[in-house]
Design a protein around this motif. Sequence first.
Motif, short mmCIF file in Angstrom:
data_model
loop_
_atom_site.label_atom_id
_atom_site.label_comp_id
_atom_site.label_asym_id
_atom_site.label_seq_id
_atom_site.Cartn_x
_atom_site.Cartn_y
_atom_site.Cartn_z
N THR A 382 -3.66 1.45 -5.60
CA THR A 382 -3.57 0.39 -4.60
C THR A 382 -3.88 -0.93 -5.29
O THR A 382 -4.88 -1.03 -6.00
CB THR A 382 -4.56 0.62 -3.44
OG1 THR A 382 -4.27 1.89 -2.84
CG2 THR A 382 -4.45 -0.48 -2.41
N VAL A 383 -3.03 -1.94 -5.09
CA VAL A 383 -3.24 -3.25 -5.70
C VAL A 383 -3.34 -4.29 -4.59
O VAL A 383 -2.36 -4.54 -3.88
CB VAL A 383 -2.10 -3.63 -6.67
CG1 VAL A 383 -2.48 -4.90 -7.43
CG2 VAL A 383 -1.79 -2.49 -7.63
N ARG A 384 -4.52 -4.84 -4.44
CA ARG A 384 -4.71 -5.94 -3.50
C ARG A 384 -4.34 -7.24 -4.20
O ARG A 384 -4.67 -7.47 -5.36
CB ARG A 384 -6.18 -6.00 -3.06
CG ARG A 384 -6.63 -4.81 -2.21
CD ARG A 384 -6.25 -4.95 -0.77
NE ARG A 384 -6.90 -6.10 -0.12
CZ ARG A 384 -6.47 -6.64 1.00
NH1 ARG A 384 -5.37 -6.18 1.60
NH2 ARG A 384 -7.12 -7.67 1.54
N HIS A 385 -3.62 -8.13 -3.49
CA HIS A 385 -3.22 -9.44 -4.03
C HIS A 385 -2.39 -9.26 -5.31
O HIS A 385 -2.64 -9.88 -6.33
CB HIS A 385 -4.45 -10.31 -4.29
CG HIS A 385 -5.47 -10.24 -3.20
ND1 HIS A 385 -5.20 -10.65 -1.91
CD2 HIS A 385 -6.74 -9.77 -3.19
CE1 HIS A 385 -6.27 -10.45 -1.16
NE2 HIS A 385 -7.21 -9.92 -1.90
N PHE A 386 -1.39 -8.40 -5.20
CA PHE A 386 -0.58 -8.02 -6.35
C PHE A 386 0.35 -9.15 -6.79
O PHE A 386 0.68 -10.06 -6.01
CB PHE A 386 0.25 -6.78 -6.03
CG PHE A 386 1.21 -6.98 -4.89
CD1 PHE A 386 2.51 -7.41 -5.12
CD2 PHE A 386 0.82 -6.74 -3.58
CE1 PHE A 386 3.41 -7.60 -4.08
CE2 PHE A 386 1.70 -6.92 -2.52
CZ PHE A 386 3.00 -7.36 -2.77
N ASP A 387 0.77 -9.09 -8.05
CA ASP A 387 1.84 -9.92 -8.57
C ASP A 387 2.74 -9.03 -9.42
O ASP A 387 2.50 -7.82 -9.55
CB ASP A 387 1.31 -11.13 -9.35
CG ASP A 387 0.39 -10.72 -10.51
OD1 ASP A 387 0.50 -9.57 -11.01
OD2 ASP A 387 -0.44 -11.55 -10.92
N ASP A 388 3.79 -9.60 -9.98
CA ASP A 388 4.75 -8.79 -10.74
C ASP A 388 4.09 -8.10 -11.94
O ASP A 388 4.39 -6.93 -12.24
CB ASP A 388 5.90 -9.67 -11.23
CG ASP A 388 6.80 -10.13 -10.08
OD1 ASP A 388 6.71 -9.53 -8.99
OD2 ASP A 388 7.56 -11.10 -10.28
N ASN A 389 3.21 -8.80 -12.62
CA ASN A 389 2.54 -8.20 -13.78
C ASN A 389 1.66 -7.02 -13.37
O ASN A 389 1.59 -6.00 -14.08
CB ASN A 389 1.70 -9.25 -14.51
CG ASN A 389 2.54 -10.28 -15.21
OD1 ASN A 389 3.70 -10.03 -15.56
ND2 ASN A 389 1.98 -11.47 -15.43
N ALA A 390 0.99 -7.13 -12.24
CA ALA A 390 0.14 -6.04 -11.76
C ALA A 390 0.96 -4.81 -11.43
O ALA A 390 0.58 -3.68 -11.79
CB ALA A 390 -0.66 -6.51 -10.54
N ILE A 391 2.10 -5.01 -10.77
CA ILE A 391 2.96 -3.88 -10.43
C ILE A 391 3.50 -3.23 -11.70
O ILE A 391 3.52 -1.99 -11.84
CB ILE A 391 4.14 -4.34 -9.54
CG1 ILE A 391 3.61 -4.92 -8.22
CG2 ILE A 391 5.10 -3.18 -9.29
CD1 ILE A 391 2.85 -3.95 -7.38
N ALA A 392 3.91 -4.04 -12.67
CA ALA A 392 4.44 -3.51 -13.94
C ALA A 392 3.38 -2.69 -14.67
O ALA A 392 3.68 -1.65 -15.28
CB ALA A 392 4.94 -4.65 -14.82
N ALA A 393 2.12 -3.14 -14.62
CA ALA A 393 1.04 -2.42 -15.30
C ALA A 393 0.85 -1.03 -14.71
O ALA A 393 0.57 -0.06 -15.44
CB ALA A 393 -0.26 -3.22 -15.21
#
Length: 417
Positions: A382-393
Motif C-alpha cells: 500500500t502506498v499512501r501519497h504515491f507518485d510514479d517513482n513509488a509505483i515503479a519501485a
Amino acid sequence: MKIFKFGGASVKDAASVKNVTQILQSEGTENTVVVISAMGKITNAFEEVIDAYYNKTDELPEKLGVIEDFHKEIMHGLFEKNDEIYREIEILLGELSWFLARNTSRRFNYVYDQIICFGELLSTKIISAYLTKIGVENNWFDVRNYIKTDSNYRDAKVDWELTQSIISERLDASKLNITQGFIAANDTENTTTLGREGSDYTAGIFAYCLGAESVTIWKDVPGVLNADPRVFSETTLLEQISYEEAIEMAFYGASVIHPKTLQPLERKEIPLLVRSFVNPKETGSKVTKGARLVPYIPCFIVKKNQILVSISALDFSFMVENNISYIFQKLHDYQLKVNLIQNSAISFSVCIDNKFNKFDAFYEELKTQFKIDVQKGIDLYTVRHFDDNAIAAIEAKGNSLLTQINKETSQIVVAPN
C-alpha cells in the motif's frame, strides 16, 4: 502532565532498565505517569504457560521456570541478593501458582487474562524498585484498580465514565507514577486485557482522563518512518503526522499507532510523540492536529504472505449483492481478514490474511458453489501519497497481479521475484 509508555524491547534486560531510568531522570520525574509492558518477549513465554496449563501438559513447571529465571537474571543485574524486591517477586509468582492450583474455569479467554497480566506486574515491580534504589521517588500502582472495563476478556471495552472518575479522584498526578499497560479489571475485580496494542491504549486512556500535555511512546526506531527499514533500503523519518493520516496508515497495516489509542487523544487534541529510547535526545515524530504529513512524501506499507482469491459464479452469472454478502459472511466465519477488495461483473477478488490458518476450510466450503482461483505467498503493498517513482519501485519487486488506485492511495498485489 506527561504520559510515557515503554514497550517490552525497552526493558528486555538489566542494561535496558538502567537506560529507561536514565531517560526518566533526564526528562523529569514530576507530573508523569509511566506505562510499562512486560519485559522483552516474556508475554510469549506466558502464552506458552497458558497453553501448557490449559492443555494440561507436563511442560508447565518448565515453562514457569523459564519466566522465573528470566526475571531473576535481570534482578541480579540491578539489585543485591538480599534486596526486598526478591520477596515481592516471589509473592507475585506465588499468586500465579495459587491461581493455577485453584482455578476451575475452562473459559480460555478468562484464563488467558488472569495469567498474562503477571508479565506487566513483574516488570513494573522491578522497575519501580530499581528507581527507588537509585534515589528516584516513585509511586507504583496496580492499573486494575483504575481502568475499569466490561467482561469481554482479551478485548475488553473501557467504562470511560467510571475510569475517568477513579483516575481523577485517586491518582496523585504530581508524582512519578509507575503502572502497567495492557491490563485492566471488570466490576468483579477479575483481570481483563485491552486487546491489540493494549499498552499504547493504556497510555491514551490516562492521557485523556488526566488531560495530559502529551503522550510519548518510546521505541527502538527514530520515530515513525515512511517505510519498514527491513523491506526498504532507504527510509525517511516523518516529523509530523496528523491524527487522520496515522489512522489511515494503521488501517492499511502500518505499525504506527493503533486507532483506538489515537481516538481519545484526538478528542482532547493531545499530541502523541514517538521517540527512540536508543537515542533519546532526538525529537522523533509527532502525531497531532495540523499538517497531514511532514515531509509530504510517499509512505509504503507491506503485508507479507497474503492470499489472493478470485471468486466467480459457476454459471458465469453476475457477482451481485447476495453473492458478495454470502462470501463476506464466510470470510467472517473463518476469521479471514480482508485487506483489499476488487470486483467486476462476473468476478470478485480479495487479498486476505490467513492468521488463524482457516483458509483451507473456507476454500473447501465455497468451491462447491463458486469457481475459485487461489494464489498464496503474495505481498500486498500500500502506498499512501504515491507518485510514479513509488509505483515503479513496487512493481520492480515482482510480478504485479492486481492494482487498485484512489486519490490518496495505491494498492498493488505482487508475486515476489
